[in-house]
Design an enzyme around this catalytic site. Structure first.
Site, PDB file in Angstrom:
ATOM      1  N   GLU A 164       0.589  -1.208   0.079  1.00  0.00           N
ATOM      2  CA  GLU A 164       0.014  -0.003  -0.049  1.00  0.00           C
ATOM      3  C   GLU A 164       0.894   1.204  -0.017  1.00  0.00           C
ATOM      4  O   GLU A 164       1.701   1.405   1.190  1.00  0.00           O
ATOM      5  CB  GLU A 164      -0.938  -0.107   1.361  1.00  0.00           C
ATOM      6  N   ASP A 204      -5.840   2.353  -1.326  1.00  0.00           N
ATOM      7  CA  ASP A 204      -6.428   3.416  -0.452  1.00  0.00           C
ATOM      8  C   ASP A 204      -6.986   4.403  -1.039  1.00  0.00           C
ATOM      9  O   ASP A 204      -5.864   5.388  -1.592  1.00  0.00           O
ATOM     10  CB  ASP A 204      -5.698   3.514   0.757  1.00  0.00           C
ATOM     11  N   GLN A 210      -9.446   0.580   0.213  1.00  0.00           N
ATOM     12  CA  GLN A 210      -9.814   1.332   1.412  1.00  0.00           C
ATOM     13  C   GLN A 210     -10.250   2.632   1.107  1.00  0.00           C
ATOM     14  O   GLN A 210     -10.032   3.152   0.073  1.00  0.00           O
ATOM     15  CB  GLN A 210      -8.446   1.168   2.455  1.00  0.00           C
ATOM     16  N   GLU A 254     -11.521   2.549   6.314  1.00  0.00           N
ATOM     17  CA  GLU A 254     -10.145   2.821   7.394  1.00  0.00           C
ATOM     18  C   GLU A 254     -10.345   4.219   7.534  1.00  0.00           C
ATOM     19  O   GLU A 254      -9.594   5.142   7.223  1.00  0.00           O
ATOM     20  CB  GLU A 254      -8.705   2.302   6.566  1.00  0.00           C
TER      21      GLU A 254
HETATM   22  O1  LIG Z   1      -1.959   3.791   7.489  1.00  0.00           O
HETATM   23  C1  LIG Z   1      -2.581   3.252   6.601  1.00  0.00           C
HETATM   24  O2  LIG Z   1      -3.092   3.753   5.858  1.00  0.00           O
HETATM   25  C2  LIG Z   1      -2.625   1.676   6.782  1.00  0.00           C
HETATM   26  O3  LIG Z   1      -3.473   1.112   5.809  1.00  0.00           O
HETATM   27  C3  LIG Z   1      -1.737   0.998   7.550  1.00  0.00           C
HETATM   28  O4  LIG Z   1      -1.641  -0.145   7.315  1.00  0.00           O
END
Ligand SMILES: O=C(O)C(=O)CO
Length: 260
Positions: free
Chosen positions: A141, A176, A202, A238
């Site tokens: 990531e 993410d 995410q 998240e």
């Molecule tokens: O800090 C973040 O965005 C994470 O997903 C760490 O795993």
């Protein structure tokens, strides 16, 4: 509609960690993720998952001394033995939880330090190959430098180049949406380009990292785009609830309603 996974490290902090599984299930989630399970026995985590009927979507491999500020050790050649031991530890939790993918954090190191680059490549390759027989994906990531200053993997293009170059069947990108918007913008086009190598997604609002739908990005559009692109994996929530976790879940109800 994407399958949303509650992130139990950030959400449901109103109750102790092991009680967050039941809280997430009661709030309507059928999957969860978290940063690290290692303060609890694998069988305790597995029991909570089963009791709540939840699927474990993701967790991270051991990151070094997180409390002391470490954010992974993959970029440090002298920590390779520790990394290998950590992978074995994570495999025990993977077996207990039935998770399908693990995230390897890189660490705080300059991305152009040849020793860090070499160490990271070796760690990624070794870990992916070690996870493959267990049927597990390894995800990497890119993380923005505001949340983790000095983080080694801070560029989606570099992560994608490495994943494509290593061409290991179980090595994928953790995309993410929040980090992508902060690092680069142009999130939709990047999603379209990188979808063939995406293994986990995410979400959080930008810039506050709160509930989706409350920031500068059209998060619901991106969720719809994931459907249009045929993404069948999880979307980890998240984010840091702006106040009470359950009270803040209006975005999920609204999105479910709009997706009908
Ligand atoms: O800090 C973040 O965005 C994470 O997903 C760490 O795993």
């Amino acid at each position: 509609m994407p399958r949303f996974a509650a992130n139990l490290s950030l959400m449901f902090n109103e109750v102790p960690f092991l009680d967050r599984f039941e809280a997430a299930a009661r709030a309507g989630f059928d999957a969860v993720e978290f940063l690290f399970p290692y303060e609890h026995a694998p069988e305790d985590i597995g029991a909570r998952l089963r009791a709540s009927g939840l699927t474990q979507a993701l967790f991270n491999l051991p990151p070094g001394d997180f409390a002391q500020g470490e954010r992974g050790i993959a970029a440090f050649p002298e920590r390779f033995d520790e990394l290998k031991a950590g992978v074995d530890t994570a495999l025990r939790y993977a077996e207990a939880t039935g998770v399908g993918r693990l995230h390897l954090m890189a660490g705080l190191a300059p991305w152009d330090d040849p020793k860090a680059v070499e160490s990271y490549r070796r760690a990624v390759t070794w870990t992916a190959e070690r996870l493959a027989p267990a049927g597990l994906d390894l995800v990497l990531e890119p993380i923005n430098g505001r949340n983790i200053p000095g983080y080694f993997l801070n560029d989606f293009g570099r992560a994608a180049d490495l994943i494509r170059e290593l061409a290991l069947p179980n090595l994928k990108l953790q995309f993410d949406l929040y980090h992508c918007q902060i690092l680069h913008g142009d999130v939709t086009v990047r999603l379209r380009d990188l979808m063939p190598i995406v293994g986990h997604v995410q979400t959080a609002s930008v810039p506050e990292r709160h509930e989706p739908g409350t920031g500068e990005v059209a998060d619901f559009f991106l969720f719809d785009e994931l459907d249009r692109l045929g993404y069948r994996g999880f979307v980890g929530c998240e984010y840091i609830p702006a106040a009470d976790t359950v009270a803040g879940l209006g975005w999920l109800a609204a999105y479910k309603e709009s997706a009908r």
